[in-house]
Design a protein around this motif. Structure first.
Motif, mmCIF file in Angstrom:
data_model
loop_
_atom_site.group_PDB
_atom_site.id
_atom_site.type_symbol
_atom_site.label_atom_id
_atom_site.label_comp_id
_atom_site.label_asym_id
_atom_site.label_seq_id
_atom_site.Cartn_x
_atom_site.Cartn_y
_atom_site.Cartn_z
ATOM 1 N N ALA A 80 4.177 -15.031 -9.547
ATOM 2 C CA ALA A 80 3.227 -14.284 -8.712
ATOM 3 C C ALA A 80 3.768 -14.142 -7.290
ATOM 4 N N HIS A 81 4.328 -15.206 -6.751
ATOM 5 C CA HIS A 81 4.906 -15.150 -5.402
ATOM 6 C C HIS A 81 6.074 -14.160 -5.364
ATOM 7 N N PHE A 82 6.930 -14.213 -6.360
ATOM 8 C CA PHE A 82 8.072 -13.289 -6.440
ATOM 9 C C PHE A 82 7.581 -11.843 -6.443
ATOM 10 N N LEU A 83 6.559 -11.569 -7.242
ATOM 11 C CA LEU A 83 6.054 -10.197 -7.339
ATOM 12 C C LEU A 83 5.386 -9.731 -6.046
ATOM 13 N N GLU A 84 4.834 -10.655 -5.294
ATOM 14 C CA GLU A 84 4.197 -10.292 -4.021
ATOM 15 C C GLU A 84 5.212 -10.033 -2.913
ATOM 16 N N THR A 85 6.353 -10.709 -2.971
ATOM 17 C CA THR A 85 7.268 -10.686 -1.826
ATOM 18 C C THR A 85 8.578 -9.941 -2.065
ATOM 19 N N SER A 86 8.874 -9.567 -3.271
ATOM 20 C CA SER A 86 10.174 -8.961 -3.580
ATOM 21 C C SER A 86 10.143 -7.450 -3.415
ATOM 22 N N PRO A 87 11.312 -6.866 -3.117
ATOM 23 C CA PRO A 87 11.393 -5.403 -3.053
ATOM 24 C C PRO A 87 11.132 -4.788 -4.433
ATOM 25 N N TRP A 88 10.705 -3.532 -4.423
ATOM 26 C CA TRP A 88 10.319 -2.868 -5.669
ATOM 27 C C TRP A 88 11.455 -2.830 -6.679
ATOM 28 N N HIS A 113 4.276 -7.819 -28.770
ATOM 29 C CA HIS A 113 4.787 -8.695 -27.711
ATOM 30 C C HIS A 113 5.095 -7.881 -26.453
ATOM 31 N N VAL A 114 5.719 -6.724 -26.626
ATOM 32 C CA VAL A 114 6.029 -5.847 -25.496
ATOM 33 C C VAL A 114 4.744 -5.392 -24.815
ATOM 34 N N SER A 115 3.759 -4.921 -25.586
ATOM 35 C CA SER A 115 2.525 -4.433 -24.969
ATOM 36 C C SER A 115 1.763 -5.569 -24.297
ATOM 37 N N ASN A 116 1.798 -6.767 -24.874
ATOM 38 C CA ASN A 116 1.150 -7.921 -24.258
ATOM 39 C C ASN A 116 1.805 -8.266 -22.921
ATOM 40 N N ASN A 117 3.123 -8.325 -22.909
ATOM 41 C CA ASN A 117 3.816 -8.657 -21.668
ATOM 42 C C ASN A 117 3.636 -7.561 -20.624
ATOM 43 N N ALA A 118 3.595 -6.318 -21.063
ATOM 44 C CA ALA A 118 3.374 -5.208 -20.121
ATOM 45 C C ALA A 118 2.006 -5.351 -19.459
ATOM 46 N N MET A 119 1.002 -5.692 -20.236
ATOM 47 C CA MET A 119 -0.340 -5.886 -19.680
ATOM 48 C C MET A 119 -0.341 -7.062 -18.711
ATOM 49 N N ALA A 120 0.252 -8.177 -19.117
ATOM 50 C CA ALA A 120 0.247 -9.380 -18.278
ATOM 51 C C ALA A 120 0.960 -9.135 -16.947
ATOM 52 N N VAL A 121 2.145 -8.547 -17.013
ATOM 53 C CA VAL A 121 2.909 -8.302 -15.779
ATOM 54 C C VAL A 121 2.214 -7.266 -14.907
ATOM 55 N N SER A 122 1.666 -6.247 -15.528
ATOM 56 C CA SER A 122 0.936 -5.220 -14.757
ATOM 57 C C SER A 122 -0.244 -5.846 -14.017
ATOM 58 N N LEU A 123 -0.978 -6.724 -14.679
ATOM 59 C CA LEU A 123 -2.109 -7.383 -14.026
ATOM 60 C C LEU A 123 -1.633 -8.296 -12.896
ATOM 61 N N MET A 124 -0.478 -8.900 -13.055
ATOM 62 C CA MET A 124 0.060 -9.766 -11.993
ATOM 63 C C MET A 124 0.526 -8.946 -10.787
ATOM 64 N N MET A 125 0.898 -7.696 -11.044
ATOM 65 C CA MET A 125 1.440 -6.869 -9.966
ATOM 66 C C MET A 125 0.346 -6.189 -9.134
#
Length: 157
Positions: free
Chosen positions: A44-52, A144-156
């Motif tokens: 979560a910290h990485f996604l908040e602070t890293s360049p796109w 698995h791909v759709s699950n991870n896409a949802m999880a990462v999207s929600l984290m972003m």
């Protein structure tokens, strides 16, 4: 159209299967901070602070590369090996059930933290059910791909 329904089920199931377990794990982690998976906080910290650009590479790795590799390993190679091994001891139907249970638990457990593993168990069972139902790793990869896409999207967001 041979397996079209399996892939639709996999995609939609992958998007939704982890929503309730993730919410429960989040609530437990808030109530008991020492139980929280440390790696998820770092992500979560990485996604908040890293360049796109780094976020895009992370998204690609977590949403495409890792699910494909994990499914090939867990519901492909390990599944076949455990099923072969179990079928040497018990009848093929029981061997298949043993394989399903063992791989589902192993996949969740391999993600480290107990709370994280508990949250992943419903997904792991769903991925195993897809493998069991279709005798193919493809629908498990899609889920698995759709699950991870949802999880990462929600984290972003």
């Amino acid at each position: 159209m041979k397996h079209r329904e399996h892939y639709i089920t996999a995609f939609l199931g992958g998007l939704t299967i982890s929503l309730l377990p993730t919410w429960i794990v989040t609530q437990l982690a808030k109530k008991y901070p020492s139980w929280a998976p440390e790696d998820l906080g770092a992500v979560a910290h990485f996604l908040e602070t890293s360049p796109w650009q780094l976020q895009a590479m992370f998204f690609l790795a977590v949403v495409v590369v890792l699910p494909v590799l994990e499914e090939i390993l867990f519901r492909g190679v390990l599944w076949s090996f455990v099923e072969w091994l179990a079928s040497r001891v018990v009848n093929p139907e029981i061997a298949l059930q043993i394989t399903f249970a063992f791989i589902s638990i192993l996949f969740a457990a391999m993600h480290g933290n107990v709370l994280h593993a508990v949250g992943l168990l419903p997904l792991s069972v769903f991925l195993g059910w897809l493998r069991l139902k279709t005798d193919d790793v493809g629908p498990s990869v899609v889920a698995h791909v759709s699950n991870n896409a949802m999880a990462v999207s929600l984290m972003m967001i």
